[in-house]
Design a protein around this motif. Sequence first.
Motif, PDB file in Angstrom:
ATOM      1  N   ARG A   1       5.090 -15.100   2.848  1.00  0.00           N
ATOM      2  CA  ARG A   1       3.531 -14.820   3.033  1.00  0.00           C
ATOM      3  C   ARG A   1       3.784 -13.237   3.832  1.00  0.00           C
ATOM      4  O   ARG A   1       2.472 -12.063   3.866  1.00  0.00           O
ATOM      5  CB  ARG A   1       4.246 -14.740   4.923  1.00  0.00           C
ATOM      6  N   GLY A   2       4.664 -12.927   3.120  1.00  0.00           N
ATOM      7  CA  GLY A   2       4.539 -11.209   3.020  1.00  0.00           C
ATOM      8  C   GLY A   2       4.447 -11.156   1.533  1.00  0.00           C
ATOM      9  O   GLY A   2       4.585 -10.872   0.851  1.00  0.00           O
ATOM     10  N   GLU A   3       4.964  -9.474   1.366  1.00  0.00           N
ATOM     11  CA  GLU A   3       4.161  -8.022   0.309  1.00  0.00           C
ATOM     12  C   GLU A   3       5.772  -9.503  -0.732  1.00  0.00           C
ATOM     13  O   GLU A   3       6.839  -9.625  -0.557  1.00  0.00           O
ATOM     14  CB  GLU A   3       5.086  -6.904   0.092  1.00  0.00           C
ATOM     15  N   PRO A   4       4.896  -9.198  -2.602  1.00  0.00           N
ATOM     16  CA  PRO A   4       5.632  -9.741  -3.416  1.00  0.00           C
ATOM     17  C   PRO A   4       6.987  -8.797  -3.064  1.00  0.00           C
ATOM     18  O   PRO A   4       7.260  -7.703  -3.118  1.00  0.00           O
ATOM     19  CB  PRO A   4       4.905  -9.617  -4.677  1.00  0.00           C
ATOM     20  N   LEU A   5       7.546  -9.239  -3.913  1.00  0.00           N
ATOM     21  CA  LEU A   5       9.756  -9.094  -4.077  1.00  0.00           C
ATOM     22  C   LEU A   5       9.172  -8.667  -5.358  1.00  0.00           C
ATOM     23  O   LEU A   5      10.541  -7.759  -5.281  1.00  0.00           O
ATOM     24  CB  LEU A   5      10.237 -10.366  -4.373  1.00  0.00           C
ATOM     25  N   HIS A   6       8.488  -8.783  -6.141  1.00  0.00           N
ATOM     26  CA  HIS A   6       9.209  -7.637  -7.798  1.00  0.00           C
ATOM     27  C   HIS A   6       7.529  -6.918  -7.709  1.00  0.00           C
ATOM     28  O   HIS A   6       7.121  -6.155  -8.884  1.00  0.00           O
ATOM     29  CB  HIS A   6       8.895  -8.750  -8.262  1.00  0.00           C
ATOM     30  N   GLY A   7       6.828  -6.429  -6.431  1.00  0.00           N
ATOM     31  CA  GLY A   7       6.133  -5.211  -6.226  1.00  0.00           C
ATOM     32  C   GLY A   7       4.437  -6.118  -7.123  1.00  0.00           C
ATOM     33  O   GLY A   7       4.191  -7.217  -6.941  1.00  0.00           O
ATOM     34  N   PRO A   8       3.718  -5.070  -7.031  1.00  0.00           N
ATOM     35  CA  PRO A   8       2.178  -5.427  -7.413  1.00  0.00           C
ATOM     36  C   PRO A   8       1.491  -6.466  -8.256  1.00  0.00           C
ATOM     37  O   PRO A   8       2.983  -6.233  -9.027  1.00  0.00           O
ATOM     38  CB  PRO A   8       1.455  -4.086  -7.321  1.00  0.00           C
ATOM     39  N   LEU A   9       0.958  -7.334  -8.501  1.00  0.00           N
ATOM     40  CA  LEU A   9       0.202  -8.146  -9.099  1.00  0.00           C
ATOM     41  C   LEU A   9       0.472  -7.518 -11.072  1.00  0.00           C
ATOM     42  O   LEU A   9      -0.814  -6.344 -10.485  1.00  0.00           O
ATOM     43  CB  LEU A   9      -0.468  -9.658  -9.628  1.00  0.00           C
ATOM     44  N   PRO A  10       0.716  -7.341 -11.716  1.00  0.00           N
ATOM     45  CA  PRO A  10       0.676  -6.748 -13.272  1.00  0.00           C
ATOM     46  C   PRO A  10      -0.679  -7.473 -14.138  1.00  0.00           C
ATOM     47  O   PRO A  10      -0.414  -8.213 -14.353  1.00  0.00           O
ATOM     48  CB  PRO A  10       1.834  -6.034 -14.133  1.00  0.00           C
ATOM     49  N   VAL A  11      -1.834  -6.962 -13.381  1.00  0.00           N
ATOM     50  CA  VAL A  11      -2.618  -7.501 -14.944  1.00  0.00           C
ATOM     51  C   VAL A  11      -2.967  -7.017 -16.047  1.00  0.00           C
ATOM     52  O   VAL A  11      -3.142  -5.968 -16.490  1.00  0.00           O
ATOM     53  CB  VAL A  11      -4.037  -7.347 -14.183  1.00  0.00           C
ATOM     54  N   THR A  12      -2.651  -8.081 -17.124  1.00  0.00           N
ATOM     55  CA  THR A  12      -3.141  -8.037 -18.122  1.00  0.00           C
ATOM     56  C   THR A  12      -4.116  -8.527 -18.981  1.00  0.00           C
ATOM     57  O   THR A  12      -4.650  -8.194 -19.857  1.00  0.00           O
ATOM     58  CB  THR A  12      -1.324  -8.365 -19.403  1.00  0.00           C
TER      59      THR A  12
ATOM     60  N   VAL B   1      -5.092   6.207   0.984  1.00  0.00           N
ATOM     61  CA  VAL B   1      -6.049   5.741   2.430  1.00  0.00           C
ATOM     62  C   VAL B   1      -4.506   5.160   3.227  1.00  0.00           C
ATOM     63  O   VAL B   1      -4.016   4.185   2.996  1.00  0.00           O
ATOM     64  CB  VAL B   1      -6.759   4.253   1.983  1.00  0.00           C
ATOM     65  N   ALA B   2      -4.291   6.276   4.247  1.00  0.00           N
ATOM     66  CA  ALA B   2      -3.133   4.969   5.240  1.00  0.00           C
ATOM     67  C   ALA B   2      -4.448   3.970   6.568  1.00  0.00           C
ATOM     68  O   ALA B   2      -5.428   4.627   6.699  1.00  0.00           O
ATOM     69  CB  ALA B   2      -3.059   6.623   6.331  1.00  0.00           C
ATOM     70  N   GLN B   3      -4.015   3.087   6.669  1.00  0.00           N
ATOM     71  CA  GLN B   3      -4.184   1.816   7.699  1.00  0.00           C
ATOM     72  C   GLN B   3      -3.835   1.977   8.868  1.00  0.00           C
ATOM     73  O   GLN B   3      -2.638   1.112   8.577  1.00  0.00           O
ATOM     74  CB  GLN B   3      -3.950   0.413   6.863  1.00  0.00           C
ATOM     75  N   PHE B   4      -4.486   1.975   9.679  1.00  0.00           N
ATOM     76  CA  PHE B   4      -3.544   2.440  11.046  1.00  0.00           C
ATOM     77  C   PHE B   4      -3.399   0.965  11.453  1.00  0.00           C
ATOM     78  O   PHE B   4      -2.227   1.592  12.554  1.00  0.00           O
ATOM     79  CB  PHE B   4      -4.595   3.437  11.514  1.00  0.00           C
TER      80      PHE B   4
ATOM     81  N   VAL C   1       0.516   2.050   3.647  1.00  0.00           N
ATOM     82  CA  VAL C   1      -0.590   3.237   2.601  1.00  0.00           C
ATOM     83  C   VAL C   1      -1.196   2.110   1.875  1.00  0.00           C
ATOM     84  O   VAL C   1      -0.629   1.549   0.974  1.00  0.00           O
ATOM     85  CB  VAL C   1      -0.026   4.577   2.370  1.00  0.00           C
ATOM     86  N   VAL C   2      -2.466   2.193   1.491  1.00  0.00           N
ATOM     87  CA  VAL C   2      -2.917   1.532   0.125  1.00  0.00           C
ATOM     88  C   VAL C   2      -3.911   2.735  -1.415  1.00  0.00           C
ATOM     89  O   VAL C   2      -4.554   4.058  -0.775  1.00  0.00           O
ATOM     90  CB  VAL C   2      -4.460  -0.119   0.412  1.00  0.00           C
ATOM     91  N   ARG C   3      -3.493   1.999  -1.988  1.00  0.00           N
ATOM     92  CA  ARG C   3      -4.272   3.015  -3.341  1.00  0.00           C
ATOM     93  C   ARG C   3      -5.416   2.138  -4.079  1.00  0.00           C
ATOM     94  O   ARG C   3      -5.121   1.055  -4.044  1.00  0.00           O
ATOM     95  CB  ARG C   3      -3.044   3.234  -4.679  1.00  0.00           C
ATOM     96  N   VAL C   4      -6.445   2.705  -4.039  1.00  0.00           N
ATOM     97  CA  VAL C   4      -7.569   2.138  -4.200  1.00  0.00           C
ATOM     98  C   VAL C   4      -8.261   2.776  -5.987  1.00  0.00           C
ATOM     99  O   VAL C   4      -8.209   4.960  -6.125  1.00  0.00           O
ATOM    100  CB  VAL C   4      -8.844   2.767  -2.976  1.00  0.00           C
ATOM    101  N   ASP C   5      -8.101   2.085  -6.505  1.00  0.00           N
ATOM    102  CA  ASP C   5      -8.910   2.633  -8.334  1.00  0.00           C
ATOM    103  C   ASP C   5     -10.287   2.529  -7.556  1.00  0.00           C
ATOM    104  O   ASP C   5     -11.332   1.545  -7.351  1.00  0.00           O
ATOM    105  CB  ASP C   5      -8.942   1.778  -9.438  1.00  0.00           C
TER     106      ASP C   5
ATOM    107  N   ILE D   1      -7.683  -2.265  -4.894  1.00  0.00           N
ATOM    108  CA  ILE D   1      -6.843  -2.290  -3.106  1.00  0.00           C
ATOM    109  C   ILE D   1      -5.750  -2.814  -3.950  1.00  0.00           C
ATOM    110  O   ILE D   1      -5.421  -3.468  -4.032  1.00  0.00           O
ATOM    111  CB  ILE D   1      -8.407  -2.141  -2.252  1.00  0.00           C
ATOM    112  N   GLU D   2      -5.103  -2.033  -4.293  1.00  0.00           N
ATOM    113  CA  GLU D   2      -3.021  -2.386  -4.134  1.00  0.00           C
ATOM    114  C   GLU D   2      -2.603  -1.964  -2.499  1.00  0.00           C
ATOM    115  O   GLU D   2      -2.622  -0.493  -2.927  1.00  0.00           O
ATOM    116  CB  GLU D   2      -2.778  -1.742  -5.159  1.00  0.00           C
ATOM    117  N   ASP D   3      -1.627  -2.438  -2.550  1.00  0.00           N
ATOM    118  CA  ASP D   3      -0.665  -1.794  -1.589  1.00  0.00           C
ATOM    119  C   ASP D   3       0.066  -0.627  -2.335  1.00  0.00           C
ATOM    120  O   ASP D   3       0.626  -0.251  -2.828  1.00  0.00           O
ATOM    121  CB  ASP D   3      -0.041  -2.805  -1.495  1.00  0.00           C
ATOM    122  N   PHE D   4       0.183   0.398  -1.522  1.00  0.00           N
ATOM    123  CA  PHE D   4       1.215   1.832  -2.304  1.00  0.00           C
ATOM    124  C   PHE D   4       2.868   1.745  -1.507  1.00  0.00           C
ATOM    125  O   PHE D   4       3.432   2.360  -2.114  1.00  0.00           O
ATOM    126  CB  PHE D   4       0.270   3.201  -1.793  1.00  0.00           C
ATOM    127  N   ALA D   5       2.574   1.589   0.022  1.00  0.00           N
ATOM    128  CA  ALA D   5       3.320   1.790   1.094  1.00  0.00           C
ATOM    129  C   ALA D   5       3.681   0.866   2.050  1.00  0.00           C
ATOM    130  O   ALA D   5       2.788   1.321   2.694  1.00  0.00           O
ATOM    131  CB  ALA D   5       3.537   3.427   1.637  1.00  0.00           C
TER     132      ALA D   5
END
Lengths: 122, 210
Positions: A33-44, B118-121, B139-143, B149-153
């Motif tokens: 339910r949390g963040e993916p273990l291997h970072g964001p999904l790489p979309v190809t 973008v900092a999300q409070f 903190v998210v990154r936006v293209d 939108i993707e998680d950054f930190a």
Amino acid sequence: MKHCTVRASTSWVLLALLAAGIVWVGGCSSARRGEPLHGPLPVTDAQVERGRLVFMQHCQKCHPGGEAGLGPGLNDKPFPKFLQHFQIRHGLGAMPAFSPAEISEAQLDDLLEYVHALRRHG
Amino acid sequence: MVAWGFRNPFGLAFAPDGRLYVAENGYDERGSRPVWGAADHLWVVTPGTWYGWPDFSGYLPLTREEFKPPGKPPLAFVLATHPNPQPKPVAVFGVHSSSNGFDFSRHPAFGHVGQAFVAQFGDMAPNVGKVLQPVGFNVVRVDVSTGVIEDFAVNKGRGNGPASWVGSGGLERPVAARFDPSGTALYVVDFGVMTMTSKGPAPQPGTGVL
């Protein structure tokens, strides 16, 4: 008496099949339910990328990153595409229905590819 | 006046191409006109344009069923006429994420040039409306060319949320993000621990960090 025995064993078989089905479906998906273990999904894949755009426009606000937010998480739910298709078209509770004017059938196919890619990524 | 019709234009930044962007906090489920399920948005600003408050959330009119708080009647427009057709937002953030201060990457050494950080409070549930899991706190990154939108930190843990809730170290409530003049480092202002109590927000002094 013979009739009762046949009905009882059928019930056990059905129960065993149901239990096996739940275990199988549950085992085929991520429970995170949390963040993916291997970072964001790489979309190809082009279809997954198209689906991601649809997701960002319509789904991200309630299911940010496929996790729970205002709405429940998607990444830890082992639902098949036909059920998700139904729910998106008809809504459920507080979730609105999305008509073909908002999400076309082709876009919905793309969207479900993305949702499933996200879920597999864990 | 440059532009109007924002509910709460918290974040403001110029992109490398010179265009002005705004991060807007959307409606809450509280007050005299509660709205359910309204996202925060990133907009590109065209001077002279009206951006929809108090009758639109992003591209969508508030008269839609999905904005009606449970158990309450559907919302009606406040304005008799609208100054211009509703613009489309650049990106749609999580409901109650409180998408606030942000900046654009300008230097290839950092990467993602032209994208917004973008900092999300983080949500102030239940006072702004209930959520099933904390939203924001990262903190998210936006293209801005695609709205992706993707998680950054973000804190790793059992679910998305502030470090004090997840039980780990990390981010609490990022409120602003700015690149240094060289463009190679992103500074994030973290407000610190602020829980929501029956008496309102309860910030804890001495927990803010840069």
